[in-house]
Enzyme design. Structure first.
Site: not given
Ligand SMILES: *[C@@H]1O[C@H](CO)[C@@H](O)[C@H](O)[C@H]1NC(C)=O
Ligand SMILES: *[C@@H]1O[C@H](CO)[C@@H](O)[C@H](O)[C@H]1NC(C)=O
Ligand SMILES: *[C@@H]1O[C@H](CO)[C@@H](O)[C@H](O)[C@H]1NC(C)=O
Ligand SMILES: *[C@@H]1O[C@H](CO)[C@@H](O)[C@H](O)[C@H]1NC(C)=O
Ligand SMILES: *[C@@H]1O[C@H](CO)[C@@H](O)[C@H](O)[C@H]1NC(C)=O
Ligand SMILES: *[C@@H]1O[C@H](CO)[C@@H](O)[C@H](O)[C@H]1NC(C)=O
Ligand SMILES: *[C@@H]1O[C@H](CO)[C@@H](O)[C@H](O)[C@H]1NC(C)=O
Ligand SMILES: *[C@@H]1O[C@H](CO)[C@@H](O)[C@H](O)[C@H]1NC(C)=O
Length: 490
Positions: A262, A369
């Site tokens: 991220e 994910e």
């Protein structure tokens, strides 16, 4: 924020009566400077849906691709905006191409046929060469090439039902939290890998490939508690120990590393170590464990058109920044897209245009994910997202962050407390069957021919004589470049 807008007149009253995905494209530049230009779809009722972003500059045209899945039943406006109201936006060749849901699906199916499958023809004859009409051919997949997997957590170690649920479906996984720094070093200096070690034992015994997740997380909130208050100097030493510890421990055992999680949304390590912090982490991970694919791993890039920070365009910029760092030369970089979809109709047009753009890098793309938030249409939306990913030629793998309720998966739950499938679980099982696990059964025609369309992978093919019921089995590997037209079986 003041907004410079240019309304493209001929698109202003585009009529749209059904729920439909639309792909949008156009070329943009600015009268001066450089800025992000976004396309926005605005309904008469004032509802606003962002549809794509591009960094436009003065002096050269940039391509904006985007789209919307709209359910507006009234005309709507398409607006282009930049943050700087003093510049003009110039647009050229703006187009909008609408599809019905059925057209969209048939394009996906055609792409799956092209990208993921091959037509295979068998010719079954007797030893003397005569066609064996009525011979039965069964192709059972031994090993499919496309990685369609599912996250896994520590409950797998103790819950036998979870184990059999998982093993009957998946060959690829990511540990959802167990390898993270906040799990392996809760107290400074006391590393404890008992749980991820045991999980890796389990996956090894069962021939499941594992993505390493993650070495660092750039979100300041997602650090081990003790890390949050370290001085820069102490953090440097701690981070060095962390990367050396986890990567060396699992060196050679994993197919991938999420190196700096991220880092489009967050910059904890950049704030502490400078602008090249992410690139330095990739270089170090690559030095310690050169084989696995080294991923960026980000959310909202394809699932949330309103999140400009993580737009496909900005993703590519970050990627280029990292890849231009000297220490990463030769590293096999890869694009990780978390794909956590909110409740509500997923914007498949935005998703596709983002995948198109990212695929121009030539790097492998994985959805890492996948989840879809609970709603009455959750199963339908999950299916749309998975089909969109599987049909895209740039996508090389899909991992869902989902599972059975007993293991705590309460977002995209695939099986209830009694391991009975939820509707989302039914979708996943349907796609596993459809994408190749078969078995595929066919009967030879007058000329002994059998035509089967098989997904890329390895198969055991059993051919049975209709009269004697004797049979033989052969192995077959179906690949993208598989060229043999007819496979003779005597
Ligand atoms: C259409 O959009 C509105 C507003 O976003 C939403 O409330 C409604 O549920 C949507 N309808 C469908 C069928 O998706
Ligand atoms: C727009 O399309 C025309 C005709 O195909 C082409 O000549 C022109 O270069 C295009 N403009 C841009 C900015 O690509
Ligand atoms: C070839 O073999 C099959 C089965 O063994 C038999 O039925 C058929 O008559 C044979 N044909 C010739 C031309 O010998
Ligand atoms: C399955 O296929 C993959 C890739 O084609 C290969 O790396 C792997 O070894 C195969 N596994 C088995 C059990 O045959
Ligand atoms: C390491 O973790 C395991 C599993 O949580 C736990 O049982 C064990 O006590 C821990 N070891 C130490 C030294 O804390
Ligand atoms: C993993 O397996 C190895 C070899 O079978 C064994 O020695 C080790 O204790 C296992 N580790 C855990 C944490 O289960
Ligand atoms: C970051 O790396 C680039 C090379 O990729 C280099 O030009 C630049 O000077 C570095 N920045 C710092 C602050 O070291
Ligand atoms: C889902 O599980 C998480 C983590 O265990 C928990 O924080 C959250 O409240 C749960 N959500 C629901 C809707 O039960």
């Amino acid at each position: 924020m003041t907004v410079a807008m240019l309304i493209i007149a001929f698109l202003k009253h585009f009529e749209c009566l059904v729920l439909f995905p639309s792909l949008q494209s156009g070329w943009f530049q600015l009268s001066e400077g450089s800025d992000t230009v976004s396309v926005i779809f605005k309904s008469k009722g004032g509802e606003i849906v962002p549809g794509g972003h591009v960094i436009a500059k003065h002096g050269c045209w940039s391509l904006l691709k985007g789209g919307v899945v709209a359910n507006f039943s009234s005309p709507f406006e398409i607006l282009f905006k930049s943050k700087d109201s003093t510049v003009e936006i110039w647009a050229d060749n703006v187009s909008l191409q609408p599809f019905t849901k059925r057209q969209w699906r048939s394009l996906q199916d055609a792409s799956i046929q092209r990208e993921r499958k091959r037509k295979v023809r068998f010719q079954v004859t007797s030893i003397n060469g005569t066609a064996m009409k009525g011979a039965k051919v069964i192709a059972r997949s031994a090993n499919l090439s496309f990685p369609f997997g599912c996250g896994m957590n520590h409950y797998i170690l103790t819950n036998r039902d979870y184990q059999s649920w998982f093993l009957s479906r998946f060959k690829f996984t990511t540990f959802t939290n167990e390898m993270k720094w906040y799990s392996t070093e809760i107290k400074q200096g006391q590393e404890n890998y008992t749980i991820p070690d045991a999980m890796l034992n389990f996956t090894k015994e069962n021939c499941i490939s594992v993505r390493g997740h993650n070495i660092f997380w750039d979100n300041p909130k997602q650090q081990p508690e003790w890390v949050k208050s370290l001085s820069t100097k102490d953090l440097e030493a701690a981070a060095k120990r962390r990367i050396e510890s986890v990567v060396t421990r699992y060196k050679g055992e994993l197919i991938a590393w999420d190196v700096m999680n991220e880092n489009l949304h967050f910059h904890f390590y950049e704030d502490n170590f400078g602008e090249n912090a992410s690139a330095m982490a990739y270089a170090k991970a690559y030095e310690l464990d050169p084989k696995p694919k080294m991923f960026l791993n980000e959310y909202n890039t394809i699932e949330q058109s309103g999140d400009e920070a993580a737009s496909p365009f900005n993703y590519m910029k970050k990627l280029q920044e990292i890849l231009s760092f000297p220490g990463v030369a030769g590293m096999s970089a890869a694009i990780g897209l978390q794909a956590h979809f909110a409740a509500g109709q997923p914007n498949l047009a935005y998703m596709r245009s983002g995948l198109d753009l990212l695929a121009t890098t030539g790097l492998p793309i994985w959805l890492t994910e996948v989840s879809v938030a609970p709603s009455p249409n959750q199963a339908e939306y999950l299916e749309e997202v998975l089909r969109e990913a599987y049909s895209h030629p740039g996508v090389e793998g899909i991992i869902m962050f989902s599972g059975p309720a007993q293991a705590g998966f309460n977002d995209t739950t695939l099986a209830d407390e009694n391991f009975k499938n939820t509707p989302a679980g039914d979708v996943v099982d349907k796609l596993i069957r459809e994408w190749g696990t078969g078995p595929h059964t066919c009967t030879a025609d007058d000329r002994g021919f059998v035509d089967i369309s098989l997904h890329h992978g390895d198969y055991d093919v059993t051919v049975t004589n209709p009269l004697t019921h004797s049979s033989r089995t052969l192995s077959l590997s179906v690949k993208k470049d598989f060229l043999q037209e007819t496979i003779p079986v005597k």
